[in-house]
Design an enzyme around this catalytic site. Structure first.
Site, short mmCIF file in Angstrom:
data_model
loop_
_atom_site.label_atom_id
_atom_site.label_comp_id
_atom_site.label_asym_id
_atom_site.label_seq_id
_atom_site.Cartn_x
_atom_site.Cartn_y
_atom_site.Cartn_z
N MET A 1 0.80 -1.22 0.00
CA MET A 1 0.00 0.00 0.00
C MET A 1 0.84 1.28 0.00
O MET A 1 0.31 2.38 0.12
CB MET A 1 -0.95 0.02 1.20
CG MET A 1 -1.88 -1.16 1.28
SD MET A 1 -2.79 -1.42 -0.24
CE MET A 1 -3.44 -3.05 0.06
N CYS A 2 2.16 1.15 -0.13
CA CYS A 2 3.03 2.33 -0.19
C CYS A 2 3.02 2.92 -1.59
O CYS A 2 3.11 2.19 -2.58
CB CYS A 2 4.45 1.97 0.20
SG CYS A 2 4.68 1.69 1.95
N HIS A 3 2.94 4.25 -1.65
CA HIS A 3 2.98 4.95 -2.93
C HIS A 3 4.42 5.05 -3.43
O HIS A 3 5.34 5.28 -2.62
CB HIS A 3 2.43 6.38 -2.77
CG HIS A 3 0.98 6.43 -2.46
ND1 HIS A 3 0.48 6.24 -1.19
CD2 HIS A 3 -0.09 6.64 -3.26
CE1 HIS A 3 -0.84 6.34 -1.22
NE2 HIS A 3 -1.21 6.59 -2.46
N MET B 1 7.68 4.65 6.13
CA MET B 1 7.97 3.27 5.72
C MET B 1 9.32 3.19 5.01
O MET B 1 10.06 2.22 5.18
CB MET B 1 6.85 2.72 4.82
CG MET B 1 5.50 2.62 5.50
SD MET B 1 5.52 1.77 7.10
CE MET B 1 6.12 0.17 6.63
N GLU B 2 9.65 4.21 4.25
CA GLU B 2 10.94 4.23 3.56
C GLU B 2 12.09 4.28 4.57
O GLU B 2 13.10 3.57 4.40
CB GLU B 2 11.00 5.40 2.58
CG GLU B 2 10.16 5.22 1.34
CD GLU B 2 8.64 5.39 1.55
OE1 GLU B 2 7.89 5.08 0.61
OE2 GLU B 2 8.20 5.81 2.64
N ASP C 1 24.39 -10.14 7.23
CA ASP C 1 24.88 -10.97 6.13
C ASP C 1 26.40 -10.92 6.02
O ASP C 1 27.05 -11.93 5.81
CB ASP C 1 24.24 -10.53 4.81
CG ASP C 1 24.74 -11.35 3.63
OD1 ASP C 1 24.67 -12.59 3.69
OD2 ASP C 1 25.20 -10.74 2.64
#
Length: 159
Positions: free
Chosen positions: A78-80, A115-116, A130
């Site tokens: 749902m992120c633009h 969110m970014e 990693d």
């Protein structure tokens, strides 16, 4: 007044929020990740960096975090898609066992970049994992949280 979820439509179906009527504003968000590396890994660092066969750990993690910021809308449904103005990621050793990753993202747009910023901090931490797992797999990404946001309906500061 009770808050409601914004990504649920009238018939209880998923939807992407329509930001068409929102004003363009300067927006910024910063997320933080705290990661336990342990003394076994931290002891290998020289001059605040560890170079492995895969390359410099923090520098590689910063690049991975920036890439993740740019791909957020591809991974979170749902992120633009956003035109990102800038990304700044800093990674610091803050004691004998832990590092802190700060990811700040800025735009001029109609929706925020929380969110970014969270994605950048997360992927930077996973990249450190990693690159260091050959020394120890006892690493723990302890915390990932939004620490600041500005430019939308509400500003927040979570320290």
């Amino acid at each position: 007044m009770e808050k409601e979820f914004t990504h649920i439509g009238e018939k209880n179906t998923p939807k992407m929020v329509n930001v068409g009527d929102k004003k363009i504003t300067k927006r910024k968000a910063t997320a933080k990740s705290i990661m336990f590396l342990g003394t076994e890994i931290i002891s290998h660092f020289e001059n605040k960096e560890l170079t492995t066969k895969k390359g410099p750990v923090f520098q590689t993690a910063i690049v991975a975090g920036i890439q993740a910021v740019k791909k957020t809308s591809e991974l979170i449904p749902m992120c633009h898609p956003l035109l990102i103005n800038g990304v700044d990621i800093a990674i610091e050793i803050f004691d004998k066992e832990h590092i802190e990753i700060l990811c700040s993202v800025s735009i001029e747009g109609k929706t925020g970049v929380e969110m970014e910023a969270l994605m950048g901090a997360n992927i930077a931490a996973l990249t450190v994992y990693d690159m260091c797992k050959s020394i120890s797999q006892k690493m723990i990404i302890k915390e990932v949280k939004l620490v600041k946001k500005s430019g939308g309906k509400s500003d927040i500061k979570n320290g």
